[in-house]
Write a protein that holds these residues in place. Structure first.
Motif, PDB file in Angstrom:
ATOM      1  N   SER A 175      12.574 -11.512  51.548  1.00 21.97           N
ATOM      2  CA  SER A 175      13.146 -11.266  50.219  1.00 21.97           C
ATOM      3  C   SER A 175      12.343 -10.222  49.467  1.00 21.97           C
ATOM      4  O   SER A 175      11.108 -10.273  49.445  1.00 21.97           O
ATOM      5  N   HIS A 188       7.583 -22.493  49.745  1.00 20.27           N
ATOM      6  CA  HIS A 188       6.504 -21.523  49.746  1.00 20.27           C
ATOM      7  C   HIS A 188       6.632 -20.574  50.938  1.00 20.27           C
ATOM      8  O   HIS A 188       6.877 -21.020  52.063  1.00 20.27           O
ATOM      9  N   PRO A 189       6.451 -19.276  50.692  1.00 18.00           N
ATOM     10  CA  PRO A 189       6.588 -18.317  51.790  1.00 18.00           C
ATOM     11  C   PRO A 189       5.460 -18.458  52.805  1.00 18.00           C
ATOM     12  O   PRO A 189       4.347 -18.884  52.470  1.00 18.00           O
ATOM     13  N   TRP A 226       9.808 -16.148  54.922  1.00 17.17           N
ATOM     14  CA  TRP A 226       9.881 -17.557  55.331  1.00 17.17           C
ATOM     15  C   TRP A 226      10.392 -17.611  56.766  1.00 17.17           C
ATOM     16  O   TRP A 226      11.176 -16.768  57.179  1.00 17.17           O
ATOM     17  N   PHE A 254       8.546 -11.385  50.292  1.00 20.20           N
ATOM     18  CA  PHE A 254       8.254 -12.734  50.758  1.00 20.20           C
ATOM     19  C   PHE A 254       8.895 -12.965  52.118  1.00 20.20           C
ATOM     20  O   PHE A 254       9.992 -12.478  52.372  1.00 20.20           O
ATOM     21  N   ASP A 267      11.160 -15.071  44.943  1.00 21.55           N
ATOM     22  CA  ASP A 267      10.828 -16.161  45.860  1.00 21.55           C
ATOM     23  C   ASP A 267      11.901 -17.241  45.817  1.00 21.55           C
ATOM     24  O   ASP A 267      12.995 -17.021  45.294  1.00 21.55           O
ATOM     25  N   GLU A 322       3.301 -13.203  52.148  1.00 20.95           N
ATOM     26  CA  GLU A 322       3.700 -12.447  50.961  1.00 20.95           C
ATOM     27  C   GLU A 322       2.880 -11.163  50.941  1.00 20.95           C
ATOM     28  O   GLU A 322       1.684 -11.186  51.232  1.00 20.95           O
ATOM     29  N   HIS A 347       6.781  -7.295  45.177  1.00 20.53           N
ATOM     30  CA  HIS A 347       6.494  -8.410  46.081  1.00 20.53           C
ATOM     31  C   HIS A 347       7.589  -8.527  47.133  1.00 20.53           C
ATOM     32  O   HIS A 347       8.769  -8.362  46.835  1.00 20.53           O
TER      33      HIS A 347
END
Length: 175
Positions: free
Chosen positions: A145, A154-155, A169, A167, A149, A158, A165
């Protein structure tokens, strides 16, 4: 020229019952090329991947995945003008055999064959999309992404590219 009464009534009936065309929930703001490169690197894209971009805009992410990594790609956008622009950009880049673009709502699209999903959506859209990603993507698939977020998810990684930013996952195994 006047339409006969019956034809006029049929025309009005068709207009009244036509489905309203969906409108984008997120404005089209192009991702800078350096951020596109950073997203694809963070996701570890390789030639065996199928990269989906949900809300693909002008197609730059799947085009870059095809051009730079030899990956296949699918861009999905609700706006037919963006889809036409993406197809033209893929032709110009010479990757039209590796990518395709479809006009669709990202919540309705079939994404099960994606190994990487790229998004640049608003936080509330990310959160609504999260259950679909977790349900439809295979374990080990990656979601990357730009800027936003997914709250308590939680990624895994990052990074910051050009003050933006990104991210990452990884879809977990089934429990």
């Amino acid at each position: 020229m006047r339409l006969p009464h019956v034809a006029c009534c049929l025309l009005l009936s068709a207009v009244a019952t036509a489905q309203p065309r969906s409108v984008p929930e997120v404005p089209f703001i192009p991702t800078p090329d350096a951020v596109v490169d950073g997203m694809l690197k963070l996701a570890g894209v390789k030639s065996t991947d199928v990269v989906y971009d949900l809300g693909c805009g002008d197609g730059r992410i799947v085009i870059a995945a095809a051009r730079n990594y030899g990956a296949h790609g699918v861009g999905i956008d609700i706006n037919p003008e963006r889809v036409a622009e993406s197809r033209a950009n893929a032709r110009k880049a010479g990757v039209e055999r590796l990518v395709r673009f479809e006009e669709n709502d990202l919540f309705q699209a079939d994404i099960h064959s994606a190994t990487v999903v790229a998004i640049y959506l608003m936080p509330n859209v990310n959160m609504r999309l999260r259950p679909k990603l977790l349900k439809e993507l295979k374990p080990g698939s990656r979601v990357v992404s730009h800027s936003f977020d997914m709250e308590d998810w939680h990624p895994d990684k990052e990074e910051v590219v050009e003050l933006r930013h990104i991210f990452l996952w990884t879809i977990p195994g089934k429990r």
